[in-house]
Design a protein around this motif. Structure first.
Motif, PDB file in Angstrom:
ATOM      1  N   ASN A 591       0.807  -1.222   0.000  1.00 41.58           N
ATOM      2  CA  ASN A 591       0.000   0.000   0.000  1.00 41.58           C
ATOM      3  C   ASN A 591       0.840   1.272   0.000  1.00 41.58           C
ATOM      4  O   ASN A 591       0.307   2.373  -0.180  1.00 41.58           O
ATOM      5  N   TRP A 595       2.334   3.951  -7.037  1.00 41.02           N
ATOM      6  CA  TRP A 595       1.662   3.089  -8.011  1.00 41.02           C
ATOM      7  C   TRP A 595       2.242   3.243  -9.406  1.00 41.02           C
ATOM      8  O   TRP A 595       2.435   2.258 -10.114  1.00 41.02           O
ATOM      9  N   LYS A 598       5.457   1.454  -9.676  1.00 43.54           N
ATOM     10  CA  LYS A 598       5.305   0.001  -9.746  1.00 43.54           C
ATOM     11  C   LYS A 598       4.946  -0.438 -11.161  1.00 43.54           C
ATOM     12  O   LYS A 598       5.430  -1.451 -11.661  1.00 43.54           O
ATOM     13  N   ILE A 617      -1.897  -3.937  -8.732  1.00 40.81           N
ATOM     14  CA  ILE A 617      -1.633  -2.596  -8.220  1.00 40.81           C
ATOM     15  C   ILE A 617      -2.640  -2.337  -7.098  1.00 40.81           C
ATOM     16  O   ILE A 617      -3.845  -2.240  -7.345  1.00 40.81           O
ATOM     17  N   ASN A 618      -2.173  -2.286  -5.858  1.00 37.93           N
ATOM     18  CA  ASN A 618      -3.045  -2.092  -4.703  1.00 37.93           C
ATOM     19  C   ASN A 618      -3.264  -0.604  -4.461  1.00 37.93           C
ATOM     20  O   ASN A 618      -2.302   0.159  -4.318  1.00 37.93           O
ATOM     21  N   LEU A 619      -4.520  -0.213  -4.411  1.00 37.54           N
ATOM     22  CA  LEU A 619      -4.884   1.191  -4.184  1.00 37.54           C
ATOM     23  C   LEU A 619      -5.662   1.307  -2.877  1.00 37.54           C
ATOM     24  O   LEU A 619      -6.401   0.384  -2.502  1.00 37.54           O
ATOM     25  N   LEU A 631      -3.208   4.872 -14.422  1.00 34.70           N
ATOM     26  CA  LEU A 631      -2.334   3.699 -14.273  1.00 34.70           C
ATOM     27  C   LEU A 631      -2.396   2.798 -15.504  1.00 34.70           C
ATOM     28  O   LEU A 631      -1.377   2.262 -15.950  1.00 34.70           O
ATOM     29  N   VAL A 645      -5.883  -3.797 -11.161  1.00 35.32           N
ATOM     30  CA  VAL A 645      -5.863  -2.931  -9.981  1.00 35.32           C
ATOM     31  C   VAL A 645      -6.838  -3.476  -8.955  1.00 35.32           C
ATOM     32  O   VAL A 645      -7.852  -4.085  -9.295  1.00 35.32           O
ATOM     33  N   ARG A 647      -8.642  -1.879  -5.546  1.00 33.07           N
ATOM     34  CA  ARG A 647      -8.863  -0.804  -4.578  1.00 33.07           C
ATOM     35  C   ARG A 647      -9.392  -1.411  -3.298  1.00 33.07           C
ATOM     36  O   ARG A 647     -10.342  -2.206  -3.318  1.00 33.07           O
TER      37      ARG A 647
END
Length: 852
Positions: A591, A595, A598, A617-619, A631, A645, A647
Motif C-alpha cells: 500500500n 503506483w 510500480k 496494483i493495490n490502491l 495507471l 488494480v 482498490r
C-alpha cells in the motif's frame, strides 16, 4: 461433483501418518510456522482418496520429486543425479515447483495433469452452438484434472446477429459467459472450485456487455474477466476520435459499428475501480512480443491467457510453473556486506530450466495415463470422443512446443535484504538486471538442452528473426544467439512471473514480484480458557476467547536479528512502528509503493519475460477513479502486457450497477412492495440431527424473496419426489388474519401438481420464523446479514436449532462470492479478512475455508 480419480488404493505396508503427526512434524520443519505447516499438509503432502497421508514433512516430498526428475534425466546425455536435484529443491531454498508439479509428480494415487494452466478454443474461431458446447465440455474436463483454464469469446457473433436456426438471431456473448461460469462452479478440485479466465476483444460489438456482465447481473461469479485492448483503441481514447468495432474482429467484417471509445474506456475504468474487474490485456503488445506467435500459422496463435493472466497461450497448449527463490541468493542479508551471488544464481537458472524440461516428459506420462483411463472407462465411444481428443491435442502441443514457465518469488525480500527500497529507481534497476539474467541464462540453458536433446520440433531461426524478445537477447549476448541459430532451442517459450501465494508461505518470503504486504501485524488465535498458561486478550460477541499476538514477516524478523533487536520480547505498537521506520521495508509495502513507479517497474521487467507477469496494483479505498485510468495508460506506454488494480474494499460486498433504476434500489427495498401472486422457487433439502428437512425458497430476479421450511416426509409435513428441485410458490389468498401459499410443480408426466397450504403443512413455530425471515428478505436486508441473524438466534429447542442451521445453509447458497462476513474471524489464523465463497466462509489471509 467429485473429480480427482484414484488409480490405486494405498499399498500394503506403506507408512501412513495421521493428520496430527504430519502437522506436528511439519511445524518443526517450518520452525514453528503453523500456517505454512498446515498449508503443506492440506495441499501438497502425498495422499490417497481416503485421506491417508504418506509424507511426514516437505523433505519427503522433495525426495519424491528428485527421484522422479532423476529418472527422466537418465534418458538424456550428461544426466543430473538425484542428490543434485534434491539439493536445489530442499527446504524450498532455491527451486520450487508450483502447484500441479508439487502434488502430481510421483503421485500414483491420482490421475491428474501436472500443468497449472490451459487455454482451449476452436480451429477457425467457430461460433457454432456445437463449437461453443465443445469448449464448455473441454473446460470441465480440464478442471477436473486440476487445471486452470482460459478461453476467448471474441469469436461469438454479437447479440442480434442473424443465425441459421430457429432462434433467428444470436443471443450474444453474455449468456455464454454465464454458461462457462456455471460450469466452473460445478467442478470441484479437492474441494476447490476450478479457475477460469474469459476474455474478449474491445473491437467486438458486445464488449460493453461483457465489461458490465459481472457488475450489473451478478451472475458470472465463476470466472475472471479481462478485455483484450489493441493499440488503435488506446490511440483513439487518447486522441478522442471515434472507434470502429466489428465482427469478425479480424479480416473482412460482416458487421461494423462506430462507437465512442471514451465511453467504453470510462466503463472499464469505473468497473475496475468498483470491483477490480475487468483486467486489461494489451493484446498488440502480447502478440508482437510473443515468440510462439512466430509460429502462429502452425497452430501457435495466442488467443487467451490462464486465469491469472501470466501465461498467454494458443488453443490446447499448457504450461507448468516453477519459481526461483531470489532471497536465497543474497549473502549477508540486511548488513552492509550484503551482496547478490550472481554466479550461483546463473547456475541454478540452468538447473531450473533443465528440471522444467524434465517435467514436460513427466507431464506427457501423465497425459498418457489420462488417455488410458478414458479408454478404459465404460462410457460409449461418442461420449468419450471429446475428452480423448482434447488430451491428444494437449499432448501434441506439449510434445511439439515444450513450453516452460520459469518464474521467481521473494522479489520484495531480496530487495530489502540488499537495502534497496522497493519501487525506488535503484531498486528497479537492480530488479531489471535480475530478470535480464534469468532470461539470458534460461535461454542459454534451452540452447544447451537442444544440443543434447534436440530442439522443439518446429524451431526456425528465420521465423523468429524479427521478434523483439529474441532481438533483445541477441543484442545482450550475440554469442548465445549464434549458438541458438546453430542448435535451436529446446523450448518454444520459457519465462513467466506467476502469483506464488501458497508457495511463498512455504518459502516464507514475499510473494512473486510483489512487495511485502505488512512487515508486522496483529493476529488473534482462538483459545480454550481452561487450558494452562493461556492469555485472553479478547472475547468476541459469541463468547469465544482469543489471544492477540504479534506476527512478524519472516525476513523482517531476520532484519531485527541482524540489527541486534530481541525478537522474543513483547513490544508496544509505538516501538514496533519505530522498528519498521528504521528497516528497508519502510514505505515499501503493497500500500506504500508509488503506483506509477510500480507500473513502470513492471514494464521494464516485462521486456525480459517472454510470457507475462501477474501483478496487482493495490490502491487505498479513497483512490479516485481517474487514477485507475492513469495507471492503465502508464502500463500501456511502459510495455506491460496486462495489469490489474485492486482498490481496498472494492470486493467487500454485493456489486450493483450505476444506472438510475439501481440507484433507486440502493436507497430502499430492492423488491416491489406488493408480492406477486406467483414466484419462481427453488427446493432445497438438507439434514440435521438425522432428520430430513426441506425448504421452499421463493425467488424474485433470481434472489431470495421468501422462505418456507419444515420437516420432510413427516406425516404432518410435505411429501415431495426427490426429482423436484424447482417450481412456483403461489399466493392463493390473504386476509387480515391469515394467508395461504401453495407450491406448484410439473411432474414427470407433464401434469401440474399443487401442494396446498405451505403455511398449514408446517409446524406453526416454523411458519412464524419463516414470516420473520421473509419480511427481512423482502425489505432489502443483505442475505449474509440474515444468515448472521438466523445463526445468532438463541433457541433452546434442539429441533429448532437444527432448523436454523438448515435455513442458514439454504440462504448461504445465494450470497454473492466476495461478500465480507461482518465480525467473523478465521478459526485457523484469527484474521478478520473473511468472505463468503460459494456459501462457505473463506479466509483471505490463510485460505482456510469452512462450510456449514
Amino acid at each position: 461433483m467429485a473429480t480427482n480419480e484414484v488409480s490405486v488404493k494405498a499399498p500394503a505396508g506403506k507408512k501412513i501418518y495421521s493428520q496430527e503427526e504430519a502437522v506436528n512434524a511439519s511445524l518443526e520443519y517450518f520452525r514453528g510456522d503453523d500456517l505454512a505447516a498446515r498449508v503443506w499438509v492440506n495441499k501438497y503432502a502425498l495422499k490417497d482418496s481416503f485421506g491417508n497421508i504418506f509424507e511426514l514433512t516437505p523433505d519427503d516430498m522433495h525426495k519424491r520429486l528428485a527421484k522422479e526428475i532423476a529418472r527422466i534425466e537418465e534418458r538424456y546425455p550428461n544426466p543430473l543425479k538425484e542428490d543434485e536435484i534434491y539439493k536445489v529443491l530442499k527446504d524450498f531454498k532455491y527451486i520450487v515447483p508450483q502447484g500441479g508439479p508439487m502434488t502430481g509428480i510421483g503421485n500414483s494415487y491420482q490421475i491428474a495433469s501436472l500443468s497449472n494452466c490451459f487455454v482451449v478454443g476452436n480451429d477457425g474461431d467457430s461460433d457454432s452452438y456445437g463449437g461453443i458446447m465443445k469448449i464448455d465440455q473441454e473446460q470441465v474436463q480440464l478442471m477436473k484434472r486440476r487445471g486452470g483454464v482460459g478461453h476467448d469469446l471474441s469469436h461469438i457473433r454479437p447479440k442480434g446477429s442473424p443465425v441459421k436456426n430457429s432462434a433467428l438471431t444470436s443471443t450474444g456473448i453474455v449468456p455464454f459467459m454465464e454458461r462457462y461460469s456455471n460450469s466452473t462452479r460445478e467442478v470441484a478440485q479437492d474441494g476447490r472450485r476450478g479457475a477460469l479466465m474469459l476474455s474478449v476483444s474491445v473491437k467486438h460489438p458486445d464488449s460493453e456487455s461483457f465489461i458490465d456482465a459481472k457488475l450489473e447481473q451478478g451472475k458470472v461469479t465463476g470466472a475472471n474477466v479481462s478485455v483484450k485492448i489493441q493499440d488503435d483503441f488506446m490511440q483513439a481514447v487518447e486522441a478522442g476520435t471515434s472507434y470502429q468495432q466489428q465482427y469478425p474482429i479480424t479480416g473482412d467484417p460482416v458487421y461494423t459499428k462506430n462507437t465512442d471509445p471514451t465511453k467504453i474506456w470510462d466503463k472499464i475504468v469505473k468497473n475496475a475501480w468498483k470491483s477490480a474487474e475487468p483486467g486489461i490485456l494489451f493484446w498488440d503488445t502480447i502478440l508482437n512480443e510473443s515468440v510462439p506467435d512466430c509460429y502462429a500459422d502452425l497452430g501457435y496463435r495466442t488467443v487467451s491467457t490462464n486465469p491469472c493472466g501470466e501465461i498467454p497461450l494458443c488453443p490446447y497448449d499448457s504450461c507448468r510453473l516453477l519459481a526461483i527463490n531470489l532471497y536465497s541468493y543474497v549473502e549477508n542479508p540486511f548488513t552492509k556486506d550484503a551482496r547478490f551471488n550472481f554466479d550461483l544464481f546463473k547456475e541454478h537458472v540452468h538447473y531450473a530450466q533443465r528440471i522444467m524440461d524434465d517435467i514436460i516428459d513427466l507431464e506427457l506420462e501423465k497425459i498418457d495415463a489420462i488417455i488410458e483411463k478414458i479408454d478404459s472407462d465404460p462410457e460409449a465411444e461418442d461420449i468419450k470422443f471429446t475428452e480423448r481428443n482434447l488430451w491428444n491435442n494437449i499432448k501434441n502441443k506439449a510434445k511439439e512446443g515444450r513450453r516452460t514457465g520459469i518464474g521467481i518469488t521473494a522479489e520484495g525480500d531480496m530487495l530489502a535484504a540488499l537495502d534497496l527500497r522497493y519501487g525506488s529507481e535503484n531498486a528497479t534497476d537492480f530488479s531489471e538486471e535480475i530478470h535480464k539474467t534469468v532470461a539470458i541464462e534460461a535461454y542459454r540453458s534451452s540452447v544447451y538442452l537442444a544440443k543434447d536433446r534436440g530442439a522443439f520440433a518446429i524451431y526456425n531461426t528465420e521465423r523468429e528473426k524479427n521478434n523483439p524478445m529474441i532481438n533483445r537477447i541477441k543484442k545482450a549476448d550475440p554469442e548465445l544467439y549464434e549458438k541458438m541459430a546453430k542448435y535451436g532451442r529446446r523450448n518454444i517459450a520459457l519465462l513467466t512471473i506467476a502469483p506464488t501465494g501458497t508457495t511463498s508461505l512455504m518459502t516464507q518470503t514475499t510473494s512473486g514480484i510483489e512487495p511485502v504486504f505488512l512487515p508486522v501485524y496483529k493476529r488473534r488465535r482462538k483459545v480454550n480458557p481452561n487450558d494452562k498458561d493461556v492469555r485472553i486478550d479478547f472475547v468476541d460477541e459469541v463468547g469465544d476467547n482469543w489471544e492477540e499476538y504479534t506476527v512478524f514477516h519472516h525476513h523482517f524478523k531476520t532484519w531485527m536479528k541482524a540489527n541486534g533487536i530481541d525478537t522474543n520480547r513483547a513490544y508496544s505498537q509505538e516501538e514496533l512502528d519505530k522498528f519498521v521506520q528504521k528497516s528497508p521495508y519502510y514505505k515499501a509495502t503493497s500500500n506504500d509503493v508509488d503506483w506509477l513507479n510500480k507500473v513502470r517497474m513492471q514494464g521494464r521487467i516485462q521486456k525480459w519475460v517472454d510470457h507475462s507477469i501477474s501483478v496487482t496494483i493495490n490502491l487505498p479505498a479513497d483512490a479516485k477513479q481517474e487514477l485507475v485510468g492513469q495507471l492503465y495508460f502508464e502500463a500501456w506506454k511502459s510495455g506491460c502486457k496486462g495489469v490489474t488494480v485492486y482498490r481496498d474494499g472494492s470486493r467487500s460486498g454485493v456489486l450493483i450497477s450505476n444506472d438510475e433504476s439501481d440507484k433507486k434500489k440502493e436507497s430502499g427495498s430492492p423488491f416491489p412492495t406488493k408480492r406477486p401472486e406467483r414466484l419462481e422457487a427453488d427446493v432445497v433439502r438438507f439434514q440435521n440431527n438425522k432428520e430430513k428437512w426441506i425448504a421452499f425458497l421463493g425467488l424474485m430476479d433470481g434472489k431470495p424473496y421468501e422462505i418456507f421450511t419444515g420437516l420432510h416426509d413427516d406425516e404432518d409435513g410435505i411429501l415431495l419426489p426427490r426429482s423436484v428441485t424447482k417450481g412456483y410458490i403461489i399466493k392463493s389468498w390473504e386476509d387480515e388474519e391469515s394467508s395461504r401459499y401453495d407450491f406448484q410443480y410439473i411432474n414427470k408426466r407433464g401434469y401440474k401438481t399443487t401442494i396446498e397450504g405451505l403455511s398449514h403443512k408446517f409446524n406453526p413455530v416454523y411458519w412464524n420464523y419463516a414470516k420473520l425471515i421473509s419480511g427481512t428478505l423482502r425489505h432489502g436486508m443483505p442475505i449474509h446479514k440474515i444468515v448472521e441473524l438466523v445463526t445468532s438466534l438463541q433457541l433452546d429447542n434442539e429441533t429448532i436449532n437444527s432448523w436454523k442451521a438448515g435455513v442458514a445453509r439454504t440462504l448461504k447458497k445465494y450470497i454473492e462470492d466476495g461478500t465480507r462476513a461482518d465480525d467473523a474471524k478465521c478459526g485457523e489464523c484469527g484474521s478478520d479478512d473473511v468472505v463468503y465463497q460459494e456459501g462457505c466462509l473463506t479466509c483471505l489471509t490463510c485460505g482456510n475455508s469452512k462450510c456449514g
